[in-house]
Design a protein around this motif. Sequence first.
Motif, PDB file in Angstrom:
ATOM      1  N   THR A 182       1.835  10.539   6.303  1.00 37.82           N
ATOM      2  CA  THR A 182       0.648  10.151   7.119  1.00 37.82           C
ATOM      3  C   THR A 182       0.342   9.541   8.367  1.00 37.82           C
ATOM      4  O   THR A 182       1.513   8.796   8.478  1.00 37.82           O
ATOM      5  CB  THR A 182      -0.530   9.369   6.140  1.00 37.82           C
ATOM      6  OG1 THR A 182      -0.027   8.356   6.087  1.00 37.82           O
ATOM      7  CG2 THR A 182      -0.541  10.035   4.765  1.00 37.82           C
TER       8      THR A 182
ATOM      9  N   ALA B  40       0.792   5.333   0.863  1.00 36.54           N
ATOM     10  CA  ALA B  40       0.000   6.429   1.370  1.00 36.54           C
ATOM     11  C   ALA B  40       1.018   7.748   1.229  1.00 36.54           C
ATOM     12  O   ALA B  40       1.033   8.090  -0.212  1.00 36.54           O
ATOM     13  CB  ALA B  40       0.055   6.310   3.091  1.00 36.54           C
ATOM     14  N   GLY B  41       1.685   8.255   2.077  1.00 36.74           N
ATOM     15  CA  GLY B  41       2.445   9.593   1.755  1.00 36.74           C
ATOM     16  C   GLY B  41       3.819   9.110   0.899  1.00 36.74           C
ATOM     17  O   GLY B  41       4.199  10.125   0.552  1.00 36.74           O
ATOM     18  N   GLY B  42       3.962   7.809   0.984  1.00 43.56           N
ATOM     19  CA  GLY B  42       5.197   7.587   0.354  1.00 43.56           C
ATOM     20  C   GLY B  42       6.427   7.989   0.919  1.00 43.56           C
ATOM     21  O   GLY B  42       7.841   7.712   0.336  1.00 43.56           O
ATOM     22  N   HIS B  43       6.614   8.640   2.065  1.00 45.61           N
ATOM     23  CA  HIS B  43       7.878   9.166   2.556  1.00 45.61           C
ATOM     24  C   HIS B  43       8.439   8.015   3.371  1.00 45.61           C
ATOM     25  O   HIS B  43       9.706   8.353   3.900  1.00 45.61           O
ATOM     26  CB  HIS B  43       7.618  10.533   3.455  1.00 45.61           C
ATOM     27  CG  HIS B  43       7.602  11.546   2.470  1.00 45.61           C
ATOM     28  ND1 HIS B  43       6.925  11.477   1.489  1.00 45.61           N
ATOM     29  CD2 HIS B  43       8.431  12.822   2.770  1.00 45.61           C
ATOM     30  CE1 HIS B  43       7.320  12.668   0.850  1.00 45.61           C
ATOM     31  NE2 HIS B  43       8.261  13.568   1.453  1.00 45.61           N
ATOM     32  N   SER B  44       8.262   6.885   3.513  1.00 47.81           N
ATOM     33  CA  SER B  44       8.918   5.835   3.993  1.00 47.81           C
ATOM     34  C   SER B  44       9.186   4.735   3.051  1.00 47.81           C
ATOM     35  O   SER B  44      10.229   4.336   2.578  1.00 47.81           O
ATOM     36  CB  SER B  44       8.429   5.250   5.292  1.00 47.81           C
ATOM     37  OG  SER B  44       8.646   6.206   6.453  1.00 47.81           O
ATOM     38  N   LEU B  45       8.226   4.349   2.366  1.00 44.96           N
ATOM     39  CA  LEU B  45       8.242   3.141   1.195  1.00 44.96           C
ATOM     40  C   LEU B  45       9.192   4.055   0.017  1.00 44.96           C
ATOM     41  O   LEU B  45       9.731   3.114  -0.459  1.00 44.96           O
ATOM     42  CB  LEU B  45       6.800   2.957   0.845  1.00 44.96           C
ATOM     43  CG  LEU B  45       6.655   2.179  -0.080  1.00 44.96           C
ATOM     44  CD1 LEU B  45       7.231   0.768   0.274  1.00 44.96           C
ATOM     45  CD2 LEU B  45       5.079   1.815  -0.429  1.00 44.96           C
TER      46      LEU B  45
ATOM     47  N   LEU C  89       0.781  -1.113  -0.069  1.00 45.38           N
ATOM     48  CA  LEU C  89       0.155  -0.054   0.048  1.00 45.38           C
ATOM     49  C   LEU C  89       0.947   1.219  -0.119  1.00 45.38           C
ATOM     50  O   LEU C  89       2.003   1.273   0.644  1.00 45.38           O
ATOM     51  CB  LEU C  89      -0.761   0.006   1.323  1.00 45.38           C
ATOM     52  CG  LEU C  89      -1.856  -1.191   1.143  1.00 45.38           C
ATOM     53  CD1 LEU C  89      -2.382  -0.983   2.759  1.00 45.38           C
ATOM     54  CD2 LEU C  89      -2.881  -0.878   0.217  1.00 45.38           C
TER      55      LEU C  89
ATOM     56  N   GLY D  75      10.288  15.132  10.726  1.00 46.70           N
ATOM     57  CA  GLY D  75      11.277  15.669   9.542  1.00 46.70           C
ATOM     58  C   GLY D  75      11.188  17.268   9.406  1.00 46.70           C
ATOM     59  O   GLY D  75      11.388  17.861  10.446  1.00 46.70           O
TER      60      GLY D  75
ATOM     61  N   LEU E 132      -4.871  -0.145   7.256  1.00 50.60           N
ATOM     62  CA  LEU E 132      -5.222   0.452   8.575  1.00 50.60           C
ATOM     63  C   LEU E 132      -6.234   1.751   8.172  1.00 50.60           C
ATOM     64  O   LEU E 132      -5.673   2.340   7.233  1.00 50.60           O
ATOM     65  CB  LEU E 132      -3.948   0.898   9.128  1.00 50.60           C
ATOM     66  CG  LEU E 132      -4.179   1.942  10.302  1.00 50.60           C
ATOM     67  CD1 LEU E 132      -4.471   1.475  11.426  1.00 50.60           C
ATOM     68  CD2 LEU E 132      -2.486   2.427  10.513  1.00 50.60           C
TER      69      LEU E 132
ATOM     70  N   TYR F 222      15.301  11.978  12.788  1.00 46.55           N
ATOM     71  CA  TYR F 222      14.557  10.771  13.453  1.00 46.55           C
ATOM     72  C   TYR F 222      14.754  10.767  15.076  1.00 46.55           C
ATOM     73  O   TYR F 222      15.927  11.192  15.640  1.00 46.55           O
ATOM     74  CB  TYR F 222      14.540   9.562  12.891  1.00 46.55           C
ATOM     75  CG  TYR F 222      13.912   9.282  11.523  1.00 46.55           C
ATOM     76  CD1 TYR F 222      12.874   8.381  11.653  1.00 46.55           C
ATOM     77  CD2 TYR F 222      14.276   9.678  10.431  1.00 46.55           C
ATOM     78  CE1 TYR F 222      12.027   8.085  10.572  1.00 46.55           C
ATOM     79  CE2 TYR F 222      13.722   9.301   9.298  1.00 46.55           C
ATOM     80  CZ  TYR F 222      12.499   8.697   9.176  1.00 46.55           C
ATOM     81  OH  TYR F 222      11.726   8.244   8.144  1.00 46.55           O
TER      82      TYR F 222
ATOM     83  N   ASP G 225       8.327   8.962  15.379  1.00 53.74           N
ATOM     84  CA  ASP G 225       7.410   9.758  16.528  1.00 53.74           C
ATOM     85  C   ASP G 225       6.033   9.305  16.861  1.00 53.74           C
ATOM     86  O   ASP G 225       5.979   9.044  18.326  1.00 53.74           O
ATOM     87  CB  ASP G 225       7.421  11.282  16.379  1.00 53.74           C
ATOM     88  CG  ASP G 225       8.864  11.856  16.010  1.00 53.74           C
ATOM     89  OD1 ASP G 225       9.666  12.055  17.091  1.00 53.74           O
ATOM     90  OD2 ASP G 225       9.390  12.296  14.985  1.00 53.74           O
TER      91      ASP G 225
ATOM     92  N   HIS H  27       0.792  14.498   8.745  1.00 51.74           N
ATOM     93  CA  HIS H  27       1.351  14.936   9.872  1.00 51.74           C
ATOM     94  C   HIS H  27       0.893  16.381  10.148  1.00 51.74           C
ATOM     95  O   HIS H  27       0.717  16.809  11.179  1.00 51.74           O
ATOM     96  CB  HIS H  27       2.558  14.612   9.881  1.00 51.74           C
ATOM     97  CG  HIS H  27       3.222  13.303   9.501  1.00 51.74           C
ATOM     98  ND1 HIS H  27       2.477  12.111  10.212  1.00 51.74           N
ATOM     99  CD2 HIS H  27       4.383  12.935   8.957  1.00 51.74           C
ATOM    100  CE1 HIS H  27       3.311  11.412   9.762  1.00 51.74           C
ATOM    101  NE2 HIS H  27       4.271  11.582   9.038  1.00 51.74           N
TER     102      HIS H  27
END
Lengths: 772, 291
Positions: B111, B32-37, B30, B102, B167, B193, B124, B78
Amino acid sequence: MSTEHTATGLIGAPIRRVEDPVLVTGKGCYVDDIHLPGMLHLAVLLSPHPHAKIVSIDTSAARAIPGVRSVLTGADISERVNIPAPMVVPGMKIPPHPPLARGAVHAAGTPVAAVVAQSRALAQDAANAIEVEYESLPAVTDAEKALEPGAPLARTELDNNVCFLSTKTNGDVEKAFAQADHICRMHIASPRLVAMAIEPRGAVAKPEPAGDLTMWLSTQAPHRARADLATALGFPEHRIRVIAPDVGGGFGSKGPLYREYVLAAYLALKLGRPVKWIATRSEDFVGVIQGRDQAMTSELALKKDGTMLGLKARVVANLGAYLYANTTTPTQRMMGMAPGCYQIQNVHVEVAAVFTNTVPTGPYRGAGRPEAVLNIERLVDKAARELGIDPLEIRRKNFIRPEQFPYRTGVNVEYDSGDYEKSLSEALRLSDYQELIRYRDEARERGELVGVGVSTFVEPSGGAGFESGTVRVERSGEFTILTGSSSHGQGHETVYAQVAAEKLRVSMDQVAIRHGDTLAIQQGVGTFASRSAVTGGGAMVIAIDRVVEKARRIAGHLLEAAAEDIVQADGGFAVAGVPGKAVTWRQLAAAAYGGRLPRGMEPGLQETAFFDPKRDAWAFGSHVALVRIDRETGRLAIEKLVLVDDCGVILNPLIVEGQIHGGLAQALGEILGEHMIFGDEGEVLTGSLMNYAVPRASDMPPLIVGETVTPNPFNPLGVKGVGEAATNGAPAVVANAVMDALAPLGIDHIDMPYTAPKLWAAIREAEAKRKG
Amino acid sequence: MFPASFGYFAARSLEEALELLTEYGEDAKLLAGGHSLIPAMKLRLATPRYLIDLGRVPGLSGVRIDGEALAIGALTAHADVASSAIIRQRLPGLADAASVIGDVQVRNRGTIGGSVAHADPAADLPVILTALGASFVLASPSGKRTVAAEDFFIDFYTTALAPNEVLTGIRVPLPPSGAGAAYAKLPHPASGYVVVSAGALIIRQPSGQCASARVALGGMAGRPLRAGATETALQGKALTPQVIAAAAAKAAEGSDPIEDAYASAEYKRQVAAVYARRAIESAAKRAGQKI
Ligand SMILES: Cc1cc2nc3c(=O)[nH]c(=O)nc-3n(C[C@H](O)[C@H](O)[C@H](O)COP(=O)(O)OP(=O)(O)OC[C@H]3O[C@@H](n4cnc5c(N)ncnc54)[C@H](O)[C@@H]3O)c2cc1C
C-alpha cells in the motif's frame, strides 16, 4: 494385432513433457509434502562466523521450551560420524566434516546445534534460544590469497591450505614456448555462484519398526545418498531405503549428502520418531554447495600466423572449508578440457585445490566446464587481437578436424566425434555474422560501445561410471522401466518413454518410467553431468535389447517358427513374410509368467543392464553474441544471441531446446549479476535474494537456437549431453563480445559478472587513462 | 524463516486501531499490505508482540479529487495507484512510480501508506511524492495533523509518525496546466528496489521556459533528497536538452551517497545525473515541451 500403435518415429519427435500437468497443477509430491504420524521437526542453528573457536554452547534455554524433544551439539555425536569424501586425488587432505561442528567452525553456515521439537516453529524458536560463545579466528576467503605465505589457515588442523595439487603434462611444452612468436597471457576468475533450485533442500527420516530406516530426500542421486548415509552413520546400507519424490531442481546442488540429512536420520533413529527438516532459502544460501570460484592463469604459445603451439594453465580452485563427496569434481572437469576444441598437444595444466573459510563448493550446472570454456575461449580471442588475426580465422586454423576423430587431446582425453567448422558456419549463418560486424562498426563510428563475440567450445557429458536400467514386461503386456538415473526436472518420464516405446514398438502410454526409490530400483548412480541420455539411456536400451531377444525366442516358440524368422512388429512380434502370424506382448507375457516357454528357458520377462561408456561424450557448439554497453550507466544489453549446439542424435527437440533455454538463463546469472561475495572478514555479503542477483525472465535476450547433429559412435543412442550446453558456452561468448565492445577503450579484461557499476567503473578508468 | 509468535488484532475502525495502538504502544505494529513488515518479521529483524491489521478499516483506500489536491487513502494498493484513471490523467508521474514497484504480487498487496510509513530509502513512492510536494495526514487519538513530505521523511526507516499515530491519507497538490511530472528508476538487479531514482515535477510557461522545477532523488541518502542545484539551474531557463543535461549533471551536488556491495558512491552520483535527466526530460515533455 492392434493397429493403433504408431510406434516408429517417436525418437526425435517433439513430444510435450508428460510429467508437466501434474507438476504445474500443484499435484506434485515434494519432501515437504510428506506428513507422517508422530513426525517431529528439526531446526539447525548455523554459525554466522566464517572461522571461530566455539568456546561454549548453552542449550539450557532451548531445552526448557515445552515441546522440545532433543537438543544436540557436536559433542553429543561420535567423532566417527562424518560426511564421507572419497580420495579422488591420491594424497589429498580430507579434514573431518562432522554434521555438527566439533570445537570450531570453518565457514559461515556451519551447523552448530540441532533441535527437534513438536513443530517447526518451536524447533526454530528453540534453536534461536541457544547461546553460543565464539572466539574469532583469522579467516581467508580468496583461494589465491590462501596460497600466499603467512595466509591464515582455513583449517587449523592442517599445516597449509592446499587440499591437493595435480598436474597433467603432455608433449614438449617448454620447447613449444621457446619456439613461439608470441605468448598470450591472461588471468581470469569465475565468480562464485549459488544454485537456486526452487525447492530448497529437505529430508524426512523414518525409523522402521524392524530397525530399518526410510528417508525421503530432495536429492539428485538416491543410491549415492544411501551409500554415503550408511558410511556416515555406520548403518547397514541394505537397511536404508532412500526415496527421492518429486525434486524441485538441483543443478548439482542436490548431489551431496548434506549434514542436515545425516542429523535428521541420526535424530530419528535416536528418538524412534520420524523427523523432518526443510531448509529455508537463507539456509540454502550458505548450505548448498556453491559453484565456480576458479581463478585461472594461462599462457598460450603461438606462431605469428595464429597456429597454437602450446598451453600452460594454472587453476586455483576454491573448495571452501569442507569436502563433500563431489567437491573436487569441477577441478577434474577443468583439467580434462583445458585445450578446448583446438589441436594443442603441448599442454601443461595444474590445479591447486585450496581450502578457505567459505561455504563448500562443488558441481553447479557446468561444474568446471564453464570455467574451462571461458578460459580457452577468452585466451584465443585475446591472442587473436594481440596478433591482429580475425577471431574466426584463428579458431578455424586450429580446430581439430572431422577426420581426426576419435582424437586424443593434449590432456590425454579422447574426444569421440565432432565437426567444429560445420557448427561455427551454422552459427555464423544463423547470426548473419557479417551484418553484425557491419552494425558494430557503424555503431563504433558513432562512439557507441557495441561488440560481437564468438565462442566455439567442447563439453564432456556422462561420466561418473555406470548407470542402470531394468525393463519389466508386466503380465498385461505393458512395461515398467526402472532407471537408476532419477529425474528432477529433466523429463525422463517423457524421453525414456519415447525411446522405449519406439524400441519396443508400442505406444508411450504403455511404458511407465520409474525412478528415485532405492528399494524399487536396482543399484544406480543418479542424474547430473548431462549423463541421463548418454548413460542411463544407454543402460535402458541395452536392457530393452535383452528383453526383445528373449521375447523373440518365446515368440518363435509360440508361433512355431525359428527365432531368426521372428521380427518385431507393432505391439509385439511376427513371422517375417507371413501375414497374420503374430503375437502381442501380452501373449508373450502370459507365456513368460506361467505359460508355454521353450524347453529350459527361465520364466519371467525382465532384464537389467548396467552401462558404463567408460568415456565422456563430447558435445560441442558455437555461440555468437551481439552486445551493447551504455556508456553512461555501464548497463549491458545482449541484443542477439545465437546458440548452435551439437548433442548428437536429438531424442526430443522440445526438451533439447528447453535445456538450452534453461541453461542460458543460468549462464545469464553468471554473466549479468550473480556473485556470492564474502567480506574481508569472511562474512557473507550476498546471502539473500535481496542482494544476490538471479536473472529474471525479462533478462532473457533475443535468442536463436540452432543445431548440428554429429552422432556419438560410442553409445547405443548416438547421443551426447545437452543439459549444460548453454551454461558452458554462453558466458564465454558474452565475455568475448563485451571485451570486443570495450576494445576501442583499450580494456582487455574484466571478470564476470558484468554488473553495470563494474563496467561503468572500468570505462571511466580507461577514459581517464586516455585523457592522461 | 518463521516470525516469532505474535498476537493479532483486526481493527474494525480507525478509532479501534488508535485505541489498540494507544494500549499496546511500542509492543504493537500496524499491518497494512505486510510486504515490508512480514518479511522483516520472518527474518526476525522485527519482533512486534502484536499486529494491528488495518485491512478491515473502512474508508482508508481509494483515490479522489479533493479541492486542489488528489486525496489517496493510505491503504490504496500500488496497483490501484498505478491504474487509477484520475492519477494516470492528472499525475502520470505517480503512476509511473507505482507501476515499477516490485512485481505484480507486491503491487497488489503493498500500500501507498505502508510504503510512506516504512520510509525505506530504496523505496519508490517517497521519492516521487517528495517531488510532487505531497503531504501526509496523520491521525491520533487527539486529532489529525498534516505533515509535508520534506518534514515527514527523517532518515532510514524513520519518519515524523508518532507511535500513537496512523497515516490515513496522502494529499498531492494537483499541478497547474502546463506542468508535467515523471519518475525514472535504476532498479537493483537482485531486489528490484531503487539503486538510484529521480522524480521530477516541471511547471512550464507557454513560452517554453521552466517556471519551477522540483527534483527528488532516491537511493542517495536515508531519505529522499531534493536536487537543489538542478532545480536552480532549470529555473527560468528554456527546457532544451542542453539545459536539462547541464542541470541534471548537478543532481548529486552536495550529496554523500550511501554505498553498498553493488554500487559505489561515485557510481550513484553518476547515475543520479543520468536518471535526473531522464526524469526531467519526460516531465518536460508531459508539460508540453518538444524535445
Ligand atoms: C519482493 C518485494 C519487492 C519489493 N519491491 C519494491 C520496490 O521495488 N519498490 C518499493 O518501493 N517497494 C518495494 N517493496 C515494498 C512494498 O512496496 C511494500 O508494500 C511497502 O514498502 C510497504 O507497504 P505495505 O502496505 O506492505 O506495509 P506493511 O509491510 O504492512 O507495513 C510497513 C510498515 O509501515 C507501517 N504502516 C503501514 N501502514 C501504516 C499506516 N497506515 N500508518 C502508520 N504506519 C503504517 C507498519 O507498521 C510497518 O512498520 C517490495 C516488497 C517485496 C516483498
